[in-house]
Write a protein that holds these residues in place. Structure first.
Motif, PDB file in Angstrom:
ATOM      1  N   LEU A 139       0.799  -1.219   0.000  1.00  0.00           N
ATOM      2  CA  LEU A 139       0.000   0.000   0.000  1.00  0.00           C
ATOM      3  C   LEU A 139       0.836   1.275   0.000  1.00  0.00           C
ATOM      4  CD1 LEU A 139      -2.773  -1.005   2.585  1.00  0.00           C
ATOM      5  CD2 LEU A 139      -2.987  -0.877   0.098  1.00  0.00           C
ATOM      6  N   MET A 140       2.001   1.253   0.637  1.00  0.00           N
ATOM      7  CA  MET A 140       2.739   2.492   0.859  1.00  0.00           C
ATOM      8  C   MET A 140       4.022   2.635   0.056  1.00  0.00           C
ATOM      9  SD  MET A 140       2.201   3.216   4.910  1.00  0.00           S
ATOM     10  CE  MET A 140       0.544   3.400   5.559  1.00  0.00           C
ATOM     11  N   VAL A 141       4.467   1.567  -0.574  1.00  0.00           N
ATOM     12  CA  VAL A 141       5.699   1.638  -1.355  1.00  0.00           C
ATOM     13  C   VAL A 141       5.343   1.561  -2.836  1.00  0.00           C
ATOM     14  CG1 VAL A 141       7.933   0.560  -1.826  1.00  0.00           C
ATOM     15  CG2 VAL A 141       7.021   0.583   0.502  1.00  0.00           C
ATOM     16  N   GLY A 142       5.776   2.554  -3.576  1.00  0.00           N
ATOM     17  CA  GLY A 142       5.457   2.626  -4.987  1.00  0.00           C
ATOM     18  C   GLY A 142       6.153   1.549  -5.809  1.00  0.00           C
ATOM     19  N   ALA A 143       5.537   1.195  -6.924  1.00  0.00           N
ATOM     20  CA  ALA A 143       6.101   0.169  -7.789  1.00  0.00           C
ATOM     21  C   ALA A 143       7.448   0.586  -8.357  1.00  0.00           C
ATOM     22  CB  ALA A 143       5.123  -0.140  -8.927  1.00  0.00           C
ATOM     23  N   GLY A 144       7.675   1.906  -8.472  1.00  0.00           N
ATOM     24  CA  GLY A 144       8.930   2.387  -9.041  1.00  0.00           C
ATOM     25  C   GLY A 144      10.065   2.507  -8.041  1.00  0.00           C
ATOM     26  N   THR A 145       9.783   2.240  -6.786  1.00  0.00           N
ATOM     27  CA  THR A 145      10.839   2.331  -5.767  1.00  0.00           C
ATOM     28  C   THR A 145      11.850   1.215  -5.966  1.00  0.00           C
ATOM     29  OG1 THR A 145       9.274   3.277  -4.177  1.00  0.00           O
ATOM     30  CG2 THR A 145      11.315   2.374  -3.295  1.00  0.00           C
ATOM     31  N   GLY A 146      13.131   1.583  -6.011  1.00  0.00           N
ATOM     32  CA  GLY A 146      14.183   0.603  -6.253  1.00  0.00           C
ATOM     33  C   GLY A 146      14.347  -0.372  -5.101  1.00  0.00           C
ATOM     34  N   MET A 147      14.907  -1.549  -5.415  1.00  0.00           N
ATOM     35  CA  MET A 147      15.098  -2.569  -4.385  1.00  0.00           C
ATOM     36  C   MET A 147      16.049  -2.094  -3.291  1.00  0.00           C
ATOM     37  SD  MET A 147      14.399  -5.388  -2.990  1.00  0.00           S
ATOM     38  CE  MET A 147      13.303  -6.136  -4.211  1.00  0.00           C
ATOM     39  N   HIS A 148      17.056  -1.292  -3.644  1.00  0.00           N
ATOM     40  CA  HIS A 148      17.996  -0.811  -2.630  1.00  0.00           C
ATOM     41  C   HIS A 148      17.289   0.093  -1.612  1.00  0.00           C
ATOM     42  CE1 HIS A 148      17.870   2.417  -5.591  1.00  0.00           C
ATOM     43  NE2 HIS A 148      18.458   3.231  -4.719  1.00  0.00           N
ATOM     44  N   ILE A 149      16.281   0.844  -2.079  1.00  0.00           N
ATOM     45  CA  ILE A 149      15.496   1.678  -1.165  1.00  0.00           C
ATOM     46  C   ILE A 149      14.605   0.793  -0.289  1.00  0.00           C
ATOM     47  CG2 ILE A 149      13.765   3.487  -0.980  1.00  0.00           C
ATOM     48  CD1 ILE A 149      16.426   4.489  -1.945  1.00  0.00           C
ATOM     49  N   LYS A 150      14.005  -0.215  -0.906  1.00  0.00           N
ATOM     50  CA  LYS A 150      13.163  -1.143  -0.148  1.00  0.00           C
ATOM     51  C   LYS A 150      13.978  -1.875   0.927  1.00  0.00           C
ATOM     52  CE  LYS A 150       9.887  -2.023  -3.926  1.00  0.00           C
ATOM     53  NZ  LYS A 150       9.331  -3.041  -4.840  1.00  0.00           N
ATOM     54  N   LEU A 151      15.205  -2.259   0.578  1.00  0.00           N
ATOM     55  CA  LEU A 151      16.086  -2.912   1.557  1.00  0.00           C
ATOM     56  C   LEU A 151      16.388  -1.972   2.718  1.00  0.00           C
ATOM     57  CD1 LEU A 151      18.584  -4.782  -0.799  1.00  0.00           C
ATOM     58  CD2 LEU A 151      16.869  -5.821   0.702  1.00  0.00           C
ATOM     59  N   TRP A 152      16.559  -0.693   2.404  1.00  0.00           N
ATOM     60  CA  TRP A 152      16.786   0.299   3.453  1.00  0.00           C
ATOM     61  C   TRP A 152      15.559   0.401   4.364  1.00  0.00           C
ATOM     62  CZ3 TRP A 152      19.192   3.052   6.806  1.00  0.00           C
ATOM     63  CH2 TRP A 152      18.621   4.218   7.332  1.00  0.00           C
ATOM     64  N   TYR A 153      14.366   0.410   3.757  1.00  0.00           N
ATOM     65  CA  TYR A 153      13.135   0.435   4.554  1.00  0.00           C
ATOM     66  C   TYR A 153      13.089  -0.783   5.494  1.00  0.00           C
ATOM     67  CZ  TYR A 153      11.175   3.882   1.245  1.00  0.00           C
ATOM     68  OH  TYR A 153      10.939   4.991   0.481  1.00  0.00           O
ATOM     69  N   GLY A 154      13.382  -1.962   4.935  1.00  0.00           N
ATOM     70  CA  GLY A 154      13.339  -3.186   5.733  1.00  0.00           C
ATOM     71  C   GLY A 154      14.340  -3.162   6.863  1.00  0.00           C
ATOM     72  N   LEU A 155      15.567  -2.697   6.579  1.00  0.00           N
ATOM     73  CA  LEU A 155      16.601  -2.621   7.614  1.00  0.00           C
ATOM     74  C   LEU A 155      16.200  -1.648   8.709  1.00  0.00           C
ATOM     75  CD1 LEU A 155      19.431  -3.382   8.593  1.00  0.00           C
ATOM     76  CD2 LEU A 155      20.343  -1.519   7.182  1.00  0.00           C
ATOM     77  N   TRP A 156      15.591  -0.534   8.308  1.00  0.00           N
ATOM     78  CA  TRP A 156      15.157   0.446   9.301  1.00  0.00           C
ATOM     79  C   TRP A 156      14.094  -0.153  10.211  1.00  0.00           C
ATOM     80  CZ3 TRP A 156      10.706   2.633  11.005  1.00  0.00           C
ATOM     81  CH2 TRP A 156      10.835   3.739  11.848  1.00  0.00           C
ATOM     82  N   MET A 157      13.126  -0.864   9.647  1.00  0.00           N
ATOM     83  CA  MET A 157      12.050  -1.446  10.451  1.00  0.00           C
ATOM     84  C   MET A 157      12.580  -2.529  11.386  1.00  0.00           C
ATOM     85  SD  MET A 157       8.634  -1.504   8.031  1.00  0.00           S
ATOM     86  CE  MET A 157       9.400  -2.188   6.581  1.00  0.00           C
ATOM     87  N   PHE A 158      13.514  -3.360  10.885  1.00  0.00           N
ATOM     88  CA  PHE A 158      14.130  -4.373  11.739  1.00  0.00           C
ATOM     89  C   PHE A 158      14.830  -3.707  12.921  1.00  0.00           C
ATOM     90  CE2 PHE A 158      18.068  -6.494  12.964  1.00  0.00           C
ATOM     91  CZ  PHE A 158      17.614  -7.750  13.328  1.00  0.00           C
ATOM     92  N   THR A 159      15.602  -2.655  12.632  1.00  0.00           N
ATOM     93  CA  THR A 159      16.330  -1.941  13.686  1.00  0.00           C
ATOM     94  C   THR A 159      15.370  -1.280  14.661  1.00  0.00           C
ATOM     95  OG1 THR A 159      18.136  -1.508  12.123  1.00  0.00           O
ATOM     96  CG2 THR A 159      18.084  -0.189  14.132  1.00  0.00           C
TER      97      THR A 159
END
Length: 211
Positions: A139-159
């Motif tokens: 719902l909140m991450v656009g289809a055009g967002t790169g995987m490296h940005i998505k990985l950053w989002y995931g790392l931030w949430m884990f932290t």
């Protein structure tokens, strides 16, 4: 655009993180009954379980969503685990309250690994976590967002999960805070156990009736 997307994602994740649930009750009990090492282990276990679901969401698939049978099994496992920790809370709540002075000599010490396993099971056996992260990224991450940005989002949430949970453990195991909680802890632990036991039972009944 990325900062706006990140802000929305972080806000939604934060609201879910601070909402009390089984993980919160487990962390509170781990810190006060078994000490900081056990509590920090539980914090890392919960964060790692969330990390698994984050990785699944980033990969763009969800076994739970695609397989009704897997979702049913996960819900039954979650119900059994909720009932188990609820019963454990109730039994412990009838005993004498723990020594609430940081790492008191009378505390039932539990190791880091024991806490990690308990935390990982608590976070991993909650199918809502998997569906939450999948929905969040969808719902909140656009289809055009790169995987490296998505990985950053995931790392931030884990932290964020680990830092919040570990901070909670450190706060409640502080001698001053723990001393204030001591008067009510045994009753609160027993009541939390009743809630978890009933919640696990109701979840199991719901799953069985839906089959």
């Amino acid at each position: 655009m990325v900062m706006q997307e990140f802000a929305m994602l972080a806000a939604a994740h934060w609201l879910a993180l601070v909402s009390p649930g089984p993980d919160f009750l487990l962390l509170l009990r781990s810190a006060l009954r078994h000490g900081r090492r056990n509590g920090i282990g539980a914090s890392l276990g919960i964060a790692c379980a969330n990390g698994v679901y984050i990785a699944l969401a980033l990969a763009g698939f969800s076994l739970l969503q695609r397989s009704p049978a897997a979702l049913t099994v996960m819900k039954l496992l979650a119900a059994a685990y909720l009932a188990y920790i609820g019963w454990s809370f109730m039994q412990a709540g009838r005993a004498a309250p723990p020594v609430m002075a940081g790492e008191g000599a009378g505390m039932e010490r539990g190791g880091f690994l024991r806490g990690f396993v308990a935390g990982f099971l608590s976070g991993g056996l909650n199918p809502k976590n998997g569906l939450f992260y999948l929905g969040l990224f969808t719902l909140m991450v656009g289809a055009g967002t790169g995987m490296h940005i998505k990985l950053w989002y995931g790392l931030w949430m884990f932290t964020a999960v680990f830092v919040w949970d570990a901070g909670l453990v450190l706060a409640v195991s502080n001698a001053r805070v723990a001393g204030w909680i001591a008067r009510y802890f045994a009753r609160a632990e027993w009541l939390a156990g009743v809630i978890l036991l009933l919640g696990g039972t109701m979840l199991a009944m719901t799953v069985v009736l839906a089959v």
